[in-house]
Design a protein around this motif. Structure first.
Motif, mmCIF file in Angstrom:
data_model
loop_
_atom_site.group_PDB
_atom_site.id
_atom_site.type_symbol
_atom_site.label_atom_id
_atom_site.label_comp_id
_atom_site.label_asym_id
_atom_site.label_seq_id
_atom_site.Cartn_x
_atom_site.Cartn_y
_atom_site.Cartn_z
ATOM 1 N N PRO A 172 0.810 -1.227 0.000
ATOM 2 C CA PRO A 172 0.000 0.000 0.000
ATOM 3 C C PRO A 172 0.844 1.278 0.000
ATOM 4 C CG PRO A 172 -0.860 -1.574 1.593
ATOM 5 C CD PRO A 172 0.453 -2.123 1.118
ATOM 6 N N MET A 174 0.984 3.613 1.946
ATOM 7 C CA MET A 174 0.354 4.720 2.678
ATOM 8 C C MET A 174 -0.840 4.200 3.462
ATOM 9 S SD MET A 174 -2.780 5.386 0.807
ATOM 10 C CE MET A 174 -3.113 7.128 0.712
ATOM 11 N N ASN A 176 -4.715 5.571 4.742
ATOM 12 C CA ASN A 176 -5.780 6.565 4.854
ATOM 13 C C ASN A 176 -6.924 5.894 5.593
ATOM 14 O OD1 ASN A 176 -7.923 8.306 4.554
ATOM 15 N ND2 ASN A 176 -7.431 8.837 2.425
ATOM 16 N N GLY A 177 -7.214 6.376 6.786
ATOM 17 C CA GLY A 177 -8.184 5.709 7.652
ATOM 18 C C GLY A 177 -9.613 6.143 7.439
ATOM 19 N N MET A 179 -11.797 7.315 3.959
ATOM 20 C CA MET A 179 -11.953 7.806 2.586
ATOM 21 C C MET A 179 -13.294 7.341 2.037
ATOM 22 S SD MET A 179 -9.012 5.344 1.048
ATOM 23 C CE MET A 179 -9.188 5.653 -0.690
ATOM 24 N N TRP A 188 -10.904 -5.351 0.815
ATOM 25 C CA TRP A 188 -9.483 -5.689 0.721
ATOM 26 C C TRP A 188 -9.314 -7.184 0.972
ATOM 27 C CZ3 TRP A 188 -7.251 -2.036 -1.670
ATOM 28 C CH2 TRP A 188 -7.498 -0.683 -1.387
ATOM 29 N N GLU B 185 -2.476 7.457 11.572
ATOM 30 C CA GLU B 185 -3.822 8.021 11.612
ATOM 31 C C GLU B 185 -4.805 7.082 12.279
ATOM 32 O OE1 GLU B 185 -6.169 8.763 7.885
ATOM 33 O OE2 GLU B 185 -4.308 9.804 7.338
ATOM 34 N N LEU B 186 -5.728 7.631 13.051
ATOM 35 C CA LEU B 186 -6.868 6.823 13.488
ATOM 36 C C LEU B 186 -7.822 6.707 12.303
ATOM 37 C CD1 LEU B 186 -7.624 8.510 16.947
ATOM 38 C CD2 LEU B 186 -6.600 6.249 16.597
ATOM 39 N N ASN B 187 -8.550 5.605 12.207
ATOM 40 C CA ASN B 187 -9.549 5.529 11.137
ATOM 41 C C ASN B 187 -10.886 6.076 11.635
ATOM 42 O OD1 ASN B 187 -10.946 3.392 12.455
ATOM 43 N ND2 ASN B 187 -9.550 1.888 11.533
ATOM 44 N N CYS B 188 -11.884 6.092 10.754
ATOM 45 C CA CYS B 188 -13.098 6.853 11.070
ATOM 46 C C CYS B 188 -13.846 6.276 12.269
ATOM 47 C CB CYS B 188 -13.996 6.978 9.839
ATOM 48 S SG CYS B 188 -14.786 5.455 9.355
ATOM 49 N N TYR B 354 -11.136 2.579 3.899
ATOM 50 C CA TYR B 354 -9.759 2.918 4.253
ATOM 51 C C TYR B 354 -8.826 2.320 3.212
ATOM 52 C CZ TYR B 354 -9.304 -1.929 5.714
ATOM 53 O OH TYR B 354 -9.262 -3.298 5.720
ATOM 54 N N LYS B 355 -7.576 2.788 3.212
ATOM 55 C CA LYS B 355 -6.551 2.180 2.356
ATOM 56 C C LYS B 355 -5.283 1.988 3.173
ATOM 57 C CE LYS B 355 -3.515 3.024 -1.617
ATOM 58 N NZ LYS B 355 -3.392 1.647 -2.095
ATOM 59 N N GLY B 356 -4.647 0.857 2.961
ATOM 60 C CA GLY B 356 -3.413 0.540 3.681
ATOM 61 C C GLY B 356 -3.687 -0.330 4.889
ATOM 62 N N ARG B 357 -2.666 -1.062 5.293
ATOM 63 C CA ARG B 357 -2.797 -1.948 6.451
ATOM 64 C C ARG B 357 -1.911 -1.405 7.570
ATOM 65 N NH1 ARG B 357 -2.708 -4.973 1.855
ATOM 66 N NH2 ARG B 357 -0.514 -5.579 2.003
ATOM 67 N N ARG B 358 -2.512 -0.601 8.398
ATOM 68 C CA ARG B 358 -1.777 0.055 9.478
ATOM 69 C C ARG B 358 -1.275 -1.011 10.457
ATOM 70 N NH1 ARG B 358 -5.645 3.433 12.917
ATOM 71 N NH2 ARG B 358 -5.798 1.359 13.820
ATOM 72 N N GLU B 389 -11.932 -1.737 12.464
ATOM 73 C CA GLU B 389 -11.800 -2.198 11.070
ATOM 74 C C GLU B 389 -13.175 -2.496 10.488
ATOM 75 O OE1 GLU B 389 -9.412 -5.790 11.554
ATOM 76 O OE2 GLU B 389 -11.241 -6.966 11.524
#
Lengths: 191, 563
Positions: A172, A174, A176-177, A179, A188, B185-188, B354-358, B389
């Motif tokens: 990824p 990056m 973004n939590g 969007m 995903w 970042e925290l997610n929504c 969301y995008k990415g796997r924190r 999630e």
């Protein structure tokens, strides 16, 4: 020993009788699994998996070769109880379709396949809700539950399923939590 | 005679460090940077950064069983397989070759390779405060810590500025801020819970975890690529490990000799000079028995192996183990509990993704027993760690039905959920302990360790409180929530601490305020075994700070000719 009879008896005896009957149950589900039979049913497994996850606008279970995955999981990653429940379930599917439709499952039409699997889903549901709570750990998972879980995992972790049925984000780069969800957004494939 | 003299000089260093995990890597780097010739001994194989991470870039479908264990593997290695998957298995010691005895169920997860468990750790970094360092003294459990926050604060600064910690400042006295890179970042859904908590409570907040995952490049490493596959080793150097960071820095000084496949069986003590003179090593590849000598020794083998080594180092002066005048060696084993919490799903935010796997979640810093006189039925406290999630196929697989609609359901994002649990302090109980089995020996002829550990009433009461407060926070934020308690055995949080505790009095503790054995001044222990209490924070940052501090002290003492 016939598993269905066992289960009926188990229900009749209720909680107190459960442990006594488990000894017979144990003998049945702990027999050496018939892996030769399992391998001979690859085509049936593929058809069953495809009925659970069919081709739509994205590839289905067969495109993802879920049957290969299920056979690997059965041979390597499944305990004896569940191996037996699954292998016995495969035999049950064909005898059920022969009895009600006069042909093998693979020869059935899609609507017939759906009806047959509905029968096995119902059966698994009553097994799950009534018995699994009492002795689930001991008795293993019913055929349909195993088939469905294996199909879902096999599909979603395959290259075809992960990249076409879902979205796969290899690196990824990056985070973004929060969007906007895109129209027709797929989940995903990995978390 | 000549040969012997030659061997002694070849096998002699200024310092020996035993163990190359998170604290051993630090000890080696610090001592090397000060100009000492250092021998770093590691019982397992070498793992070179990037080169030896063979699973790091594999896809789920590249694994034959898609990351699931086979029945054979589960049966042979019931503990190893609980902590790892086929992607990270290579960094966990297997049960079969490394037996131990569980007097009560205890999950002992080990990393026997260069880098140890720094490859697979949780990467969370939280400072302790005086609330933690004063706890034993105030409530009368165990013994007082010989240090306070002011003693370690500069070393927290020092360590954080080297390893790189991302996080946010919160100005809480009981969870001191540090030198942070920008936080993730925290997610929504996590933001929603944070906002709700702000309205509902005046005693708690929700923040992003403080982790060594880098949000920007740092020390020629990173940044994190948000793959969340850290425990396979990170080819991007996105998080701190000995392999990515301290060991290469030690190598760069030209002062390091790294020796893998070296099991240390004993520390050699010379009663005439009342010091340790070196170590006995079994080379696991050649089966040779060797001796190495040095002026100072740092023991960083991780809690249970460090104490086992001291216990096995017997002499006429120390018949019960090196430095064990107090009888406390092996006692007061601790691990955090992290079994209890709550989980819930929320109907909102359906249009948000969301995008990415924190590679981390959130933290709700401790909010219980912060002030004296609070009426709780347990001592000490806990923090809440959790993550938000959207459900995916794994959670949705149980949806009734099958066919096209079912397929659509499981491949479309499900509801937002939050899972959170309390990481709780475990009191130091004298009878939570390790000892040796009298009969069983491992493949190197060393005694097999017995672990006798249980959580007690205080931990049980705390877990109930965790469940209640977690449920309350989620319900107040509009979640359909329920409590859970996994009742995991000790060791499951992989925060083993204690068994060679620091203290003020040699009669009741093993180590002094500088992590020196009270009775053998040139032996230092700076891993988890040195801990006097457990607090509720993830402990590795504190081990690193204690190590850097002890290395500085040891070097000063060496210069003065005191060691």
């Amino acid at each position: 020993m016939n598993r269905r009879t066992t289960i009926k008896s188990l229900l009749a005896f209720g909680f107190l009788g459960a442990s006594g009957f488990s000894i017979f149950k144990w003998a049945d589900i702990n027999k050496a699994p018939d892996t030769k039979f399992l391998l001979s049913k690859k085509g049936l497994i593929a058809d069953l998996a495809e009925t659970i996850i069919p081709v739509t606008d994205t590839p289905g279970a067969k495109d993802a070769k879920v049957e290969d995955y299920i056979i690997t999981m059965m041979q390597k990653c499944t305990d004896i109880k569940n191996q037996n429940l699954f292998i016995d379930g495969l035999a049950d599917v064909d005898s059920y379709s022969n009895k009600h439709y006069d042909k093998s499952f693979q020869a059935c039409k899609p609507t017939e396949k759906t009806e047959i699997l509905k029968h096995f889903e119902k059966k698994a549901h009553s097994f799950n809700s009534l018995i699994a709570k009492v002795e689930g750990r001991y008795l293993g998972d019913p055929f349909f539950t195993q088939l469905k879980n294996l199909t879902v995992t096999g599909y979603c972790t395959s290259q075809v399923g992960a990249t076409k049925g879902l979205v796969y984000d290899y690196i990824p780069g990056m985070y973004n939590g929060s969007m906007p969800l895109a129209p027709h957004q797929k989940s995903w494939a990995t978390k | 005679m000549d040969i012997n003299i030659n061997t002694v000089s070849q096998n002699t260093y200024d310092a020996i460090v035993i163990g190359s995990g998170i604290s051993g890597g630090w000890a080696a780097m610090e001592l090397c940077k000060k100009g000492l010739k250092v021998l770093l001994l590691e019982r397992g194989r070498n793992v070179e950064h990037v080169k030896d991470y063979p699973t790091a870039l594999l896809n789920p479908w590249d694994f034959e069983c898609r990351l699931q264990y086979t029945q054979k593997e589960l049966q042979e290695n019931p503990v190893q397989t609980k902590a790892s998957d086929a992607g990270s298995q290579l960094f966990f010691a297997n049960d079969k070759d490394h037996p131990y005895i569980q007097e009560k169920p205890f999950n002992w997860f080990r990393g026997y390779q260069v880098g140890g468990r720094s490859l697979t750790w949780g990467r969370q970094c939280y400072r302790w405060s005086d609330l933690d360092f004063e706890a034993n003294l105030k409530d009368g459990n165990a013994v007082d810590w010989p240090i306070r926050y002011k003693d370690i604060a500069p070393w927290y600064d020092y360590v954080e500025s080297f390893i790189g910690v991302s996080g946010s400042k919160q100005n809480l006295p009981h969870l001191p801020d540090g030198n942070f890179l920008p936080g993730m970042e925290l997610n929504c859904i996590e933001n929603h819970l944070a906002q709700s908590m702000k309205k509902s409570y005046n005693d708690r907040l929700l923040m992003i975890a403080r982790v060594t995952n880098l949000t920007r490049g740092w020390d020629n490493r990173g940044p994190c690529q948000y793959r969340n596959l850290c425990s396979r080793g990170c080819p991007f150097g996105g998080y701190f490990s000995s392999n990515a960071s301290t060991i290469p820095a030690a190598v760069a000084t030209g002062n390091l000799t790294l020796r893998p496949f070296s099991v240390v069986s004993e520390i050699i003590y010379d009663d005439k000079i009342q010091k340790a003179t070196g170590v006995r090593v079994i080379d696991t590849s050649t089966h040779e028995h060797l001796e190495f000598h040095s002026k100072i020794i740092f023991v960083n083998a991780s809690t249970i192996p460090t104490t086992s080594l001291l216990m096995n180092s017997k002499s006429s002066r120390f018949p019960n183990g090196l430095g064990n005048d107090s009888g406390e060696l092996g006692h007061n084993l601790m691990d955090h509990h992290s079994s209890a919490g709550a989980t819930g799903s929320h109907d909102g935010f359906k249009d948000t993704y969301y995008k990415g796997r924190r590679p981390c979640g959130f933290l709700i810093p401790r909010y219980k027993n912060l002030k004296s006189g609070e009426k709780n039925d347990f001592l000490r406290g806990y923090n809440i760690q959790g993550t938000g999630e959207r459900q995916g196929y794994a959670e949705l697989a149980g949806t009734p039905g099958f066919g096209a609609d079912f397929k659509n359901t499981i491949t479309t994002p499900g509801p937002w959920t939050i899972w959170m649990a309390g990481w709780g302090e475990c009191l130091p109980y004298h009878t939570n302990q390790i000892s040796f089995d009298e009969h069983q020996k491992d493949q190197w002829g060393l005694p097999v360790v017995k672990i006798d550990f249980s959580f007690r009433e205080n931990e049980d009461k705390m877990m109930k409180d965790i469940q209640d407060t977690c449920l309350d926070m989620l319900q107040k934020a509009g979640f359909n929530a329920s409590k859970f308690n996994y009742n995991k055995p000790g060791g499951s949080t992989v925060h083993e601490m204690g068994t060679a505790r620091m203290g003020r009095d040699p009669k009741t503790s093993v180590l002094n305020a500088n992590n020196q054995l009270h009775a053998v001044k040139n032996v230092f222990v700076t891993d988890g075994s040195s801990m006097t209490s457990s607090a509720c924070q993830n402990p590795s940052l504190t081990y690193m700070a204690l190590t850097a501090r002890a290395c500085n002290y040891a070097f000063e003492q060496l210069k003065k000719g005191e060691l």
